[in-house]
Design an enzyme around this catalytic site. Structure first.
Site, PDB file in Angstrom:
ATOM      1  N   PRO A  72       0.780  -1.230   0.000  1.00 57.58           N
ATOM      2  CA  PRO A  72       0.000   0.000   0.000  1.00 57.58           C
ATOM      3  C   PRO A  72       0.816   1.287   0.000  1.00 57.58           C
ATOM      4  CG  PRO A  72      -0.070  -1.055   2.150  1.00 57.58           C
ATOM      5  CD  PRO A  72       0.561  -2.032   1.199  1.00 57.58           C
ATOM      6  N   ASN A  73       0.302   2.231  -0.760  1.00 51.70           N
ATOM      7  CA  ASN A  73       0.824   3.608  -0.847  1.00 51.70           C
ATOM      8  C   ASN A  73       2.110   3.732  -1.659  1.00 51.70           C
ATOM      9  OD1 ASN A  73      -1.241   4.960   0.747  1.00 51.70           O
ATOM     10  ND2 ASN A  73      -0.416   3.800   2.461  1.00 51.70           N
ATOM     11  N   ARG A 127       5.249  12.337  -2.797  1.00 51.94           N
ATOM     12  CA  ARG A 127       5.274  12.843  -1.422  1.00 51.94           C
ATOM     13  C   ARG A 127       6.514  12.274  -0.716  1.00 51.94           C
ATOM     14  NH1 ARG A 127       1.124  14.589  -3.063  1.00 51.94           N
ATOM     15  NH2 ARG A 127      -1.035  14.501  -2.351  1.00 51.94           N
ATOM     16  N   TYR A 167      11.797   8.721   0.846  1.00 54.79           N
ATOM     17  CA  TYR A 167      11.763   7.688  -0.202  1.00 54.79           C
ATOM     18  C   TYR A 167      12.443   8.102  -1.511  1.00 54.79           C
ATOM     19  CZ  TYR A 167       8.322   5.703   2.971  1.00 54.79           C
ATOM     20  OH  TYR A 167       7.699   5.184   4.078  1.00 54.79           O
ATOM     21  N   ASN A 220       7.957  -5.811  -1.492  1.00 54.00           N
ATOM     22  CA  ASN A 220       7.962  -4.671  -0.578  1.00 54.00           C
ATOM     23  C   ASN A 220       6.542  -4.580  -0.037  1.00 54.00           C
ATOM     24  OD1 ASN A 220       7.957  -2.315   0.834  1.00 54.00           O
ATOM     25  ND2 ASN A 220       9.035  -1.105  -0.716  1.00 54.00           N
ATOM     26  N   ALA A 226       3.416  -1.009   4.556  1.00 54.87           N
ATOM     27  CA  ALA A 226       2.958  -1.030   5.957  1.00 54.87           C
ATOM     28  C   ALA A 226       2.515  -2.424   6.409  1.00 54.87           C
ATOM     29  CB  ALA A 226       1.826  -0.029   6.148  1.00 54.87           C
ATOM     30  N   HIS A 240       4.585  -4.693   8.834  1.00 54.20           N
ATOM     31  CA  HIS A 240       4.590  -4.560  10.288  1.00 54.20           C
ATOM     32  C   HIS A 240       3.297  -5.046  10.938  1.00 54.20           C
ATOM     33  CE1 HIS A 240       7.838  -2.007   8.958  1.00 54.20           C
ATOM     34  NE2 HIS A 240       7.002  -1.165   8.385  1.00 54.20           N
ATOM     35  N   ASP A 251       1.355 -15.746   6.536  1.00 53.58           N
ATOM     36  CA  ASP A 251       0.817 -17.093   6.307  1.00 53.58           C
ATOM     37  C   ASP A 251       0.824 -17.448   4.822  1.00 53.58           C
ATOM     38  OD1 ASP A 251       0.399 -17.502   8.992  1.00 53.58           O
ATOM     39  OD2 ASP A 251      -1.748 -17.074   8.946  1.00 53.58           O
ATOM     40  N   GLU A 296      12.636  -9.795   0.937  1.00 49.90           N
ATOM     41  CA  GLU A 296      11.902  -8.611   1.394  1.00 49.90           C
ATOM     42  C   GLU A 296      12.745  -7.376   1.080  1.00 49.90           C
ATOM     43  OE1 GLU A 296      11.221  -8.940   5.610  1.00 49.90           O
ATOM     44  OE2 GLU A 296      10.573  -6.843   5.803  1.00 49.90           O
ATOM     45  N   HIS A 329      12.888  -3.009   1.315  1.00 45.79           N
ATOM     46  CA  HIS A 329      12.355  -1.706   1.737  1.00 45.79           C
ATOM     47  C   HIS A 329      13.260  -0.613   1.186  1.00 45.79           C
ATOM     48  CE1 HIS A 329       9.535  -3.599   4.393  1.00 45.79           C
ATOM     49  NE2 HIS A 329      10.514  -4.392   4.796  1.00 45.79           N
ATOM     50  N   SER A 355      13.453   2.532   2.367  1.00 52.62           N
ATOM     51  CA  SER A 355      14.066   3.229   3.505  1.00 52.62           C
ATOM     52  C   SER A 355      14.660   2.203   4.472  1.00 52.62           C
ATOM     53  CB  SER A 355      13.007   4.068   4.229  1.00 52.62           C
ATOM     54  OG  SER A 355      12.005   3.228   4.791  1.00 52.62           O
ATOM     55  N   ARG A 399      14.076   4.251  11.623  1.00 50.92           N
ATOM     56  CA  ARG A 399      12.833   5.023  11.672  1.00 50.92           C
ATOM     57  C   ARG A 399      12.066   4.721  12.968  1.00 50.92           C
ATOM     58  NH1 ARG A 399       9.830   4.696   6.115  1.00 50.92           N
ATOM     59  NH2 ARG A 399       8.784   6.486   7.078  1.00 50.92           N
ATOM     60  N   ARG A 457       8.241   0.409  13.067  1.00 52.38           N
ATOM     61  CA  ARG A 457       8.711  -0.125  11.779  1.00 52.38           C
ATOM     62  C   ARG A 457       9.854  -1.135  11.954  1.00 52.38           C
ATOM     63  NH1 ARG A 457       6.216   3.287   7.927  1.00 52.38           N
ATOM     64  NH2 ARG A 457       5.915   5.382   8.765  1.00 52.38           N
TER      65      ARG A 457
HETATM   66  O1  CA2 Z   1      10.800   1.807   3.040  1.00 50.28           O
HETATM   67  C1  CA2 Z   1       9.918   1.123   2.517  1.00 50.28           C
HETATM   68  O2  CA2 Z   1      10.013   0.658   1.380  1.00 50.28           O
HETATM   69  C2  CA2 Z   1       8.619   0.880   3.272  1.00 50.28           C
HETATM   70  O3  CA2 Z   1       8.185  -0.458   2.979  1.00 50.28           O
HETATM   71  C3  CA2 Z   1       7.630   1.884   2.747  1.00 50.28           C
HETATM   72  C4  CA2 Z   1       6.295   1.867   3.472  1.00 50.28           C
HETATM   73  C5  CA2 Z   1       6.473   1.909   4.983  1.00 50.28           C
HETATM   74  O4  CA2 Z   1       5.224   1.716   5.625  1.00 50.28           O
HETATM   75  C6  CA2 Z   1       7.442   0.843   5.471  1.00 50.28           C
HETATM   76  O5  CA2 Z   1       7.611   1.001   6.865  1.00 50.28           O
HETATM   77  C7  CA2 Z   1       8.784   0.985   4.779  1.00 50.28           C
HETATM   78  C8  CA2 Z   1       5.442   3.047   3.044  1.00 50.28           C
HETATM   79  C9  CA2 Z   1       5.141   3.083   1.586  1.00 50.28           C
HETATM   80  C10 CA2 Z   1       4.416   4.356   1.278  1.00 50.28           C
HETATM   81  O6  CA2 Z   1       5.262   5.133   0.455  1.00 50.28           O
HETATM   82  C11 CA2 Z   1       4.945   6.438   0.294  1.00 50.28           C
HETATM   83  C12 CA2 Z   1       5.696   7.119  -0.621  1.00 50.28           C
HETATM   84  C13 CA2 Z   1       5.486   8.444  -0.846  1.00 50.28           C
HETATM   85  C14 CA2 Z   1       4.488   9.101  -0.142  1.00 50.28           C
HETATM   86  C15 CA2 Z   1       3.723   8.422   0.766  1.00 50.28           C
HETATM   87  C16 CA2 Z   1       3.955   7.083   0.984  1.00 50.28           C
END
Ligand code: CA2
Length: 155
Positions: free
Chosen positions: A18-19, A26, A31, A82, A85, A88, A95, A106, A108, A110, A115, A119
């Site tokens: 997601p996201n 953003r 990122y 990846n 969220a 976590h 599963d 896996e 990520h 960041s 962080r 996370r």
């Molecule tokens: O660092 C990563 O790749 C994460 O998987 C990214 C997730 C975060 O919840 C993990 O803890 C680490 C968030 C992805 C959302 O990415 C965005 C990018 C730009 C603006 C808003 C969200």
């Protein structure tokens, strides 16, 4: 002449949670500036270099991500994920990754360990062969290289 089967490249599913469709739009401080399309291009180029096929996808839905993992059974040779969220929070995803019985890496963008505390824990890491984090979007190319090595080593 080689048969179609002999020429078939291994398939690696590259699944994004997601996201991640918001990448580049953003939070560039966390990122970077690359978009999800840029990430897909990085993966396509890495796949060409490694002579593997990829199926690159992103979803905001936990259920859809679980279904995609299930669909990899008997179809893909490995999963680079990846989970965003859901890393976590999702026992359902863990599963599914156990059940699919494929190598998992896996990734990520960041460094989740630099962080917020929430996370630092990943359910997915329990099933992953390895974890790449904090290397930015280039980490996807490293993940594909590692997965191609695993598939080659394990036939
Ligand atoms: O660092 C990563 O790749 C994460 O998987 C990214 C997730 C975060 O919840 C993990 O803890 C680490 C968030 C992805 C959302 O990415 C965005 C990018 C730009 C603006 C808003 C969200």
């Amino acid at each position: 002449m080689l048969s179609a089967d002999l020429m078939k490249r291994p398939l690696i599913a590259v699944l994004n949670g997601p996201n991640l469709n918001m990448l580049g739009l953003r939070q560039p401080d966390v990122y970077g500036h690359a978009t999800l399309d840029d990430v897909e291009q990085i993966c396509i180029q890495a796949a060409e270099r490694l002579d593997v096929a990829i199926d690159f996808r992103q979803t905001n839905g936990e259920g859809e991500l679980v279904s995609w993992v299930q669909e990899c059974r008997g179809r893909a040779n490995g999963i680079v994920i990846n989970p965003a969220a859901y890393t976590h929070t999702s026992i359902a995803l863990l599963d599914a990754l156990y059940a699919v019985e494929l190598p998992v890496i896996e990734i990520h963008i960041s460094n989740i360990h630099r962080r917020e505390e929430f996370r630092h824990h990943s359910y997915v890491s329990q099933v992953a062969r390895g974890v790449i984090c904090g290397l930015g979007v280039r980490g996807y190319a490293h993940a594909l290289q590692a997965m191609a090595d695993i598939i080659e080593d394990e036939g």
